[in-house]
Scaffold this active site. Structure first.
Site, short mmCIF file in Angstrom:
data_model
loop_
_atom_site.label_atom_id
_atom_site.label_comp_id
_atom_site.label_asym_id
_atom_site.label_seq_id
_atom_site.Cartn_x
_atom_site.Cartn_y
_atom_site.Cartn_z
N ARG A 105 0.82 -1.22 0.00
CA ARG A 105 0.00 0.00 0.00
C ARG A 105 0.85 1.27 0.00
NH1 ARG A 105 -2.83 -0.82 5.50
NH2 ARG A 105 -0.67 -1.42 5.90
N GLN A 124 8.23 26.16 16.16
CA GLN A 124 7.91 26.67 14.82
C GLN A 124 8.30 25.63 13.78
OE1 GLN A 124 9.04 30.80 14.05
NE2 GLN A 124 9.76 30.22 12.02
N ARG A 126 20.65 27.33 -0.19
CA ARG A 126 20.16 28.25 0.84
C ARG A 126 21.08 28.16 2.05
NH1 ARG A 126 14.53 29.77 0.02
NH2 ARG A 126 13.56 28.50 -1.61
N HIS A 148 22.79 29.80 7.40
CA HIS A 148 22.07 30.68 8.31
C HIS A 148 22.18 30.25 9.77
CE1 HIS A 148 19.30 31.16 4.56
NE2 HIS A 148 20.32 32.01 4.50
N LYS A 177 17.51 22.80 15.28
CA LYS A 177 16.58 22.44 14.21
C LYS A 177 16.61 20.93 13.97
CE LYS A 177 17.58 26.76 11.75
NZ LYS A 177 18.17 27.35 10.53
N HIS A 203 23.55 26.66 9.22
CA HIS A 203 22.90 25.60 8.45
C HIS A 203 22.60 26.05 7.02
CE1 HIS A 203 19.16 23.82 6.83
NE2 HIS A 203 19.84 22.72 7.08
N TYR A 232 11.39 21.81 8.34
CA TYR A 232 12.19 21.75 9.57
C TYR A 232 11.48 22.39 10.75
CZ TYR A 232 13.84 26.37 7.88
OH TYR A 232 13.94 27.66 7.41
N LYS A 282 20.37 37.91 -0.76
CA LYS A 282 20.76 37.93 0.66
C LYS A 282 21.91 36.96 0.93
CE LYS A 282 18.98 36.41 5.14
NZ LYS A 282 17.84 35.85 5.87
N ASP A 283 21.83 35.76 0.35
CA ASP A 283 22.85 34.75 0.62
C ASP A 283 24.18 35.03 -0.06
OD1 ASP A 283 21.21 33.41 2.37
OD2 ASP A 283 20.67 31.80 0.99
#
Length: 196
Positions: free
Chosen positions: A23, A52, A64, A67, A77, A124, A137, A174-175
């Protein structure tokens, strides 16, 4: 679930027990009790409450990161890829740590169902290795824009093999503006035990 240590103290890989049949499959993606007993208390010394959940959708070549949030809003995280495949990376930025500047890289995918726990004191980031990746996350601290920080995901001194051709990489504006690790005004410069 099985907990796999990494070469750096703190980050660990979590492999859930997957029940598969004709299944499809079923697995428990998160249990507060099991996480505290097998990860938080053994590796951090105390329970962790996540407050969060975040989700991102990215296409092949997107990178990404890297950070983090500065004190007093540091974050731990748990990360997972529910569709596609990513290379997930944690860089130790705990000043005074014997592994400062070193990283752990883990492939997370919809096939392996692995999760990656990244404690406070780490930057990260991730790279999308599949056509599309849906990434989720949990964080144990809310997002605080005033505490937002990062190091350059393009910092070659980190020695990260992102497994992407340079001409396929997609970065946010930004990165591209984060400093190199050597230029980081490091907020994690006191006893590293505080960031466990």
């Amino acid at each position: 679930m099985q907990v796999i240590k990494t070469p750096i103290e703190g980050p660990v890989i979590i492999e859930p027990r997957v029940f598969a049949d004709s299944r499809g499959y079923f697995f428990e993606s998160y249990s507060q009790r099991d996480f505290d007993e097998q990860v938080a208390i053994p590796f951090c010394g105390h329970p962790i409450t996540f407050v969060q959940d975040n989700e991102s959708l990215s296409t092949y070549g997107v990178k990404r990161g890297l950070h983090f949030q500065r004190p007093p809003h540091t974050q731990s995280k748990i990360l997972r890829c529910v569709k596609g495949r990513v290379l997930d990376v944690a860089v130790d930025i705990r000043k005074g740590s014997p592994t400062y500047g070193q990283h752990v890289a883990v492939e997370l995918s919809e096939e392996n169902h692995r999760q990656f726990f990244v404690p406070k004191g780490f930057a990260h980031g991730f790279a999308v290795l599949s056509e599309v990746a849906l990434f989720q996350y949990k964080c144990d601290e809310f997002y605080h824009p005033e505490s937002d920080g990062g190091i350059s995901i393009q910092d070659e001194s980190l020695g990260i093999d992102w497994q992407l051709p340079a001409d396929k990489v997609i970065l946010s504006d930004k990165d591209t503006r984060h400093p190199l690790l050597k230029d980081l005004d490091n907020p994690f410069d006191i006893n590293i035990d505080l960031y466990k």
